[in-house]
Write a protein that holds these residues in place. Structure first.
Motif, PDB file in Angstrom:
ATOM      1  N   GLY A 150       0.827  -1.210   0.000  1.00 22.91           N
ATOM      2  CA  GLY A 150       0.000   0.000   0.000  1.00 22.91           C
ATOM      3  C   GLY A 150       0.862   1.261   0.000  1.00 22.91           C
ATOM      4  N   ASN A 151       0.301   2.341  -0.506  1.00 17.74           N
ATOM      5  CA  ASN A 151       1.020   3.617  -0.568  1.00 17.74           C
ATOM      6  C   ASN A 151       1.068   4.282   0.803  1.00 17.74           C
ATOM      7  OD1 ASN A 151       1.318   3.314  -3.355  1.00 17.74           O
ATOM      8  ND2 ASN A 151      -0.645   4.319  -3.751  1.00 17.74           N
ATOM      9  N   GLY A 152       2.169   4.989   1.057  1.00 21.58           N
ATOM     10  CA  GLY A 152       2.249   5.802   2.259  1.00 21.58           C
ATOM     11  C   GLY A 152       1.362   7.035   2.135  1.00 21.58           C
ATOM     12  N   PHE A 202       6.467   4.310   2.801  1.00 21.47           N
ATOM     13  CA  PHE A 202       6.548   5.145   3.996  1.00 21.47           C
ATOM     14  C   PHE A 202       5.628   6.351   3.854  1.00 21.47           C
ATOM     15  CE2 PHE A 202      11.148   3.670   4.888  1.00 21.47           C
ATOM     16  CZ  PHE A 202      10.668   2.613   5.630  1.00 21.47           C
ATOM     17  N   GLY A 203       4.966   6.701   4.960  1.00 22.82           N
ATOM     18  CA  GLY A 203       4.199   7.942   5.005  1.00 22.82           C
ATOM     19  C   GLY A 203       5.127   9.130   5.235  1.00 22.82           C
ATOM     20  N   ASN A 204       4.559  10.332   5.138  1.00 19.87           N
ATOM     21  CA  ASN A 204       5.421  11.518   5.256  1.00 19.87           C
ATOM     22  C   ASN A 204       5.972  11.711   6.657  1.00 19.87           C
ATOM     23  OD1 ASN A 204       2.962  12.253   6.408  1.00 19.87           O
ATOM     24  ND2 ASN A 204       3.085  14.371   5.681  1.00 19.87           N
ATOM     25  N   GLN A 255      10.470  20.019   8.429  1.00 20.47           N
ATOM     26  CA  GLN A 255       9.500  19.629   9.435  1.00 20.47           C
ATOM     27  C   GLN A 255       8.088  19.474   8.873  1.00 20.47           C
ATOM     28  OE1 GLN A 255       9.659  21.951  12.980  1.00 20.47           O
ATOM     29  NE2 GLN A 255      11.884  21.881  13.126  1.00 20.47           N
ATOM     30  N   ALA A 256       7.919  19.751   7.588  1.00 19.26           N
ATOM     31  CA  ALA A 256       6.597  19.589   6.974  1.00 19.26           C
ATOM     32  C   ALA A 256       6.749  18.920   5.615  1.00 19.26           C
ATOM     33  CB  ALA A 256       5.902  20.938   6.854  1.00 19.26           C
ATOM     34  N   PRO A 257       7.257  17.698   5.584  1.00 20.94           N
ATOM     35  CA  PRO A 257       7.443  17.017   4.289  1.00 20.94           C
ATOM     36  C   PRO A 257       6.096  16.701   3.628  1.00 20.94           C
ATOM     37  CG  PRO A 257       7.796  15.483   6.087  1.00 20.94           C
ATOM     38  CD  PRO A 257       7.640  16.836   6.715  1.00 20.94           C
ATOM     39  N   ARG A 258       6.063  16.890   2.321  1.00 20.91           N
ATOM     40  CA  ARG A 258       4.833  16.633   1.576  1.00 20.91           C
ATOM     41  C   ARG A 258       5.025  15.488   0.575  1.00 20.91           C
ATOM     42  NH1 ARG A 258       1.002  20.465   2.333  1.00 20.91           N
ATOM     43  NH2 ARG A 258       1.656  22.333   3.470  1.00 20.91           N
ATOM     44  N   ASN A 259       5.898  14.588   0.909  1.00 19.99           N
ATOM     45  CA  ASN A 259       6.135  13.435   0.029  1.00 19.99           C
ATOM     46  C   ASN A 259       6.023  12.139   0.823  1.00 19.99           C
ATOM     47  OD1 ASN A 259       8.710  14.502   1.202  1.00 19.99           O
ATOM     48  ND2 ASN A 259       9.519  12.583   0.356  1.00 19.99           N
ATOM     49  N   ALA A 260       5.613  11.086   0.137  1.00 19.73           N
ATOM     50  CA  ALA A 260       5.505   9.748   0.718  1.00 19.73           C
ATOM     51  C   ALA A 260       5.896   8.735  -0.356  1.00 19.73           C
ATOM     52  CB  ALA A 260       4.088   9.488   1.227  1.00 19.73           C
ATOM     53  N   ASN A 261       6.232   7.540   0.080  1.00 19.90           N
ATOM     54  CA  ASN A 261       6.639   6.491  -0.859  1.00 19.90           C
ATOM     55  C   ASN A 261       5.440   5.679  -1.330  1.00 19.90           C
ATOM     56  OD1 ASN A 261       9.332   7.104  -0.799  1.00 19.90           O
ATOM     57  ND2 ASN A 261       9.863   5.541   0.715  1.00 19.90           N
ATOM     58  N   PRO A 262       5.432   5.312  -2.614  1.00 18.70           N
ATOM     59  CA  PRO A 262       4.408   4.359  -3.063  1.00 18.70           C
ATOM     60  C   PRO A 262       4.785   2.943  -2.621  1.00 18.70           C
ATOM     61  CG  PRO A 262       5.851   4.915  -4.881  1.00 18.70           C
ATOM     62  CD  PRO A 262       6.294   5.778  -3.713  1.00 18.70           C
TER      63      PRO A 262
END
Length: 343
Positions: free
Chosen positions: A17-19, A125-127, A136-143
């Motif tokens: 599943g996607n983060g 991984f989630g953000n 401190q405010a990442p807007r990226n996550a791993n698929p």
């Protein structure tokens, strides 16, 4: 139940599943920060040897097996649910081959043995995982990682102690029916047996499993007759029982025909221990039996036994000879008084 010893299957493990990209937003909390959860792992595909199966017929009607995908992550640091695994249940003695039908992946020879065929994809991984002192405010996550797709072959090789060999109508099925509870088809025409049969034989308190395969003819390794596709079912046997029709006018040629087919098949099958038996002696007198034995002695080494599956003459002696090869008697231990004791 129809016998099937070769099946092609298509498998695919589950994708991860996607983060999630999420931020904590609650009243009176000014700096919530990222809280995106990880995706769940995808389900894997396993194969397991189970009890109660002796054919691959289940894989004739269903060839595609897909494990469940993992669920995506969510806010509040919630991890997605992992996908469920899927298990292919096969008989003991099943070989798992790659798509080329030559590369052996696994050989399930023991009850309960399991092997991983395709691993599920990892969840992304989630953000929350990407939060650092400078970001401190990442807007990226791993698929999530994709699943694994494979095309496999399942090939069953029956596990038996004794394998029956011989030309068509040598009396193999009659012998199996006379010595066990198996009820193979018996008739007076060639290739009565179209698929292997198993029977449990008992002698002197010991039991062992006998496998009867379709008869061989000259050129079987080239595909003549039913061919040599069933010879794989006697590869695991401890001993081969070679039955020869005593009423044949060419017993020596009958013997060499089967031996040449074993040698052409390969796989050290011709090197296995063999018990050679003249069958159907109930149709001959003593003088003809001696003549047939002498004829066989010209082309082979070792003793030739004689029996009749119909009347039962000599069957017990043959079973005892097989048992001695399957379970050799233990050598007598030296008495405690002899020699000097050592730890």
């Amino acid at each position: 139940m129809k016998f099937l010893d070769l099946a092609k299957v298509y498998i695919r493990s589950g994708a991860g599943g996607n983060g999630a990209v999420s931020f904590r937003r609650e009243k009176y909390i000014e700096f919530g920060g990222p809280d995106g959860g990880d995706g769940g792992n995808g389900g894997a595909v396993w194969a397991e040897a189970v009890e109660g199966l002796n054919t691959l017929i289940d894989y004739r009607y269903q060839q595609h097996f897909f494990a469940q995908n993992g669920k995506g992550g969510a806010g509040r640091q919630r991890t997605g649910r992992s996908g469920e695994d899927i298990v292919l249940k096969v008989p003991v003695g099943t070989e798992i081959l790659d798509e080329d039908q030559e590369t052996l992946i696994a050989d399930l020879t023991e009850l309960g043995q399991r092997v991983l065929l395709a691993k599920g994809g990892n969840g992304g991984f989630g953000n929350l995982h990407f939060k650092t002192s400078t970001n401190q405010a990442p807007r990226n996550a791993n698929p999530g990682q994709p699943g694994v797709e494979r095309t496999l072959w399942l090939r069953l090789k029956l596990i038996a102690d004794v394998g029956l060999l011989g030309l068509p109508n040598a009396g193999k099925s009659t012998f199996l029916a006379a010595t066990s509870n198996a009820r193979p088809k018996i008739a007076d025409y060639p290739f009565t047996t179209l698929h292997p049969n198993l029977g449990v034989v008992a002698v002197d308190g010991a039991e062992f499993v006998v496998a009867d395969i379709p008869g061989l003819i000259e050129g079987a390794h080239e595909g003549r007759g039913i061919g040599d596709r069933f010879l794989g079912h006697v590869e695991r046997c401890a001993v081969l029982l070679h039955l020869i029709d005593a009423t044949s006018d060419t017993v020596a040629e009958d013997y060499t025909t089967v031996i040449h087919e074993l040698e052409a098949y390969g796989g050290h099958l011709a090197d296995k221990p063999r018990v050679t038996v003249l069958n159907k002696i109930d149709a001959l007198d003593g003088e003809l039996i001696a003549m047939q034995r002498a004829e066989l002695a010209r082309v082979m080494d070792g003793p030739v036994m004689a029996m009749s599956g119909i009347s039962g003459d000599g069957v017990t002696e043959v079973l005892r000879a097989l048992r001695r090869i399957i379970s050799p008697p233990r050598e007598e231990e030296t008495s405690a008084g002899e020699g000097e004791w050592t730890p």
